[in-house]
Design a protein around this motif. Structure first.
Motif, PDB file in Angstrom:
ATOM      1  N   LEU A  55       0.834  -1.193   0.000  1.00 21.89           N
ATOM      2  CA  LEU A  55       0.000   0.000   0.000  1.00 21.89           C
ATOM      3  C   LEU A  55       0.875   1.251   0.000  1.00 21.89           C
ATOM      4  O   LEU A  55       1.918   1.295   0.655  1.00 21.89           O
ATOM      5  CB  LEU A  55      -0.921  -0.001   1.220  1.00 21.89           C
ATOM      6  CG  LEU A  55      -1.983  -1.115   1.239  1.00 21.89           C
ATOM      7  CD1 LEU A  55      -2.739  -1.094   2.558  1.00 21.89           C
ATOM      8  CD2 LEU A  55      -2.935  -0.955   0.066  1.00 21.89           C
ATOM      9  N   PRO A  56       0.459   2.287  -0.720  1.00 25.56           N
ATOM     10  CA  PRO A  56       1.302   3.480  -0.843  1.00 25.56           C
ATOM     11  C   PRO A  56       1.312   4.324   0.429  1.00 25.56           C
ATOM     12  O   PRO A  56       0.363   4.306   1.219  1.00 25.56           O
ATOM     13  CB  PRO A  56       0.658   4.237  -1.992  1.00 25.56           C
ATOM     14  CG  PRO A  56      -0.781   3.829  -1.947  1.00 25.56           C
ATOM     15  CD  PRO A  56      -0.772   2.391  -1.511  1.00 25.56           C
ATOM     16  N   SER A  92      -4.249   2.810   2.695  1.00 24.30           N
ATOM     17  CA  SER A  92      -3.089   3.649   2.390  1.00 24.30           C
ATOM     18  C   SER A  92      -2.764   4.537   3.586  1.00 24.30           C
ATOM     19  O   SER A  92      -3.642   4.900   4.379  1.00 24.30           O
ATOM     20  CB  SER A  92      -3.371   4.526   1.166  1.00 24.30           C
ATOM     21  OG  SER A  92      -3.663   3.745   0.027  1.00 24.30           O
TER      22      SER A  92
END
Length: 336
Positions: free
Chosen positions: A4-5, A30
């Motif tokens: 996940l960013p 995120s």
């Protein structure tokens, strides 16, 4: 499983007001990192929704409840579409400058600086970022500069040229109060405005000088009329000679002074006239130049036509007397 960013505004400069995260698809889970003096605003379809303050946030329906309810988002919806706009809450400086017209139709040029900060991030993103399409700092600065100039022109147009030049502190204070409300409608706090310079054209600068020296607005306007008449006559050389002899001399005469009331009329000694002052009548006329004969406004110390000094200083008491006076009007001393 893809990682996940981490969404973060990295190394913003001191001049940066905002930054838009370039990816619109935001996966649930995120991490959004918001630094001190920043907020992160979720923006979608032209409207700002949830705001995240400083800290480390994992995206879920708990920390973006407004946008979740508005678009019926659930945790299983991966990813959802939205813009994340990072906004700095620090103080910034902007520049302004432009030209307007005063109540007396005089051109007024002005420039200076203003200081502001984002007070309501949701309103700012809705009105400026979304409303004006300003998604980066240069675009925001250009919009705010034009917005302030537009309102500055509107408010300065309520004053005369003399008011602006002689009472700039008062005028700038009143204009600032007006523009504070305008900036508030954008979610901004206007901290201060400073005028660094005001100016007008040479023609109106000379007019302002004579108004301040003589205090006779009518006389200055009369001289302007004379100039315009002469210019128009100059366009028709054949008719200009005859018409000029009939029109120009009356225009050159000074306007009749205001008659003082009986209560305020000064007591004059008996006698004739001295240097343009009607002794005994209590009415002050123009001062005639002893060199060129030009009739100047009352109180003038130098001739408007040739520059000759129009007063004679008493060596005993220092009183300024008319140029043709032989004895001082104040102490009676003989004048050289």
């Amino acid at each position: 499983m893809s990682r996940l960013p981490v969404i973060e505004w990295v190394n913003p400069s001191e001049e940066d007001i905002l930054w838009r995260y370039p990816v619109e698809e935001i996966p649930w889970g995120s991490v959004v990192v918001v630094h001190e003096y920043e907020v992160a605003v979720f923006f979608r379809d032209g409207k700002a929704y949830d705001v995240l303050g400083p800290g480390r946030h994992v995206i879920s329906t708990l920390n973006i409840p407004i946008i979740s309810r508005a678009y019926n988002l659930v945790y299983s919806t991966t990813p959802f579409r939205a813009n994340i706009i990072f906004v700095s809450t620090k103080q910034f400086q902007g520049r302004f400058g432009g030209q307007t017209q005063t109540t007396d139709l005089a051109p007024l040029k002005y420039h200076g600086a203003f200081w502001f900060r984002v007070k309501d991030a949701v309103m700012f993103v809705t009105e400026v970022v979304g409303g004006q399409g300003a998604y980066d700092t240069p675009s925001v600065n250009n919009f705010l500069r034009g917005y302030l100039n537009e309102n500055m022109m509107k408010y300065l147009a309520k004053y005369s040229l003399a008011e602006v030049f002689t009472n700039l502190d008062r005028v700038s204070g009143e204009v600032k109060l007006e523009i504070i409300d305008d900036f508030g409608r954008l979610g901004l706090e206007l901290i201060d405005i400073k005028f660094e310079g005001v100016d007008t054209t040479p023609e109106y600068r000379d007019r302002l000088f004579w108004l301040r020296q003589t205090g006779q607005a009518t006389y200055v306007l009369q001289m302007d009329t004379t100039k315009k008449v002469a210019q128009e006559l100059g366009k028709s050389p054949g008719a200009a000679v005859g018409a000029g002899f009939a029109i120009i001399p009356p225009l050159m005469q000074p306007p009749p002074p205001a008659q003082p009331t009986q209560a305020t009329q000064p007591t004059q000694p008996s006698g004739g006239q001295a240097g343009g002052v009607a002794v005994g009548a209590g009415v002050q006329e123009g001062v005639k130049c002893p060199k060129c004969g030009f009739v100047n406004p009352p109180g003038a110390k130098f001739c408007m036509n040739c520059g000759t000094k129009l007063t004679k200083k008493c060596p005993k008491c220092g009183h300024e007397n008319p140029p043709n006076a032989k004895f001082c009007l104040n102490c009676g001393a003989k004048l050289e």
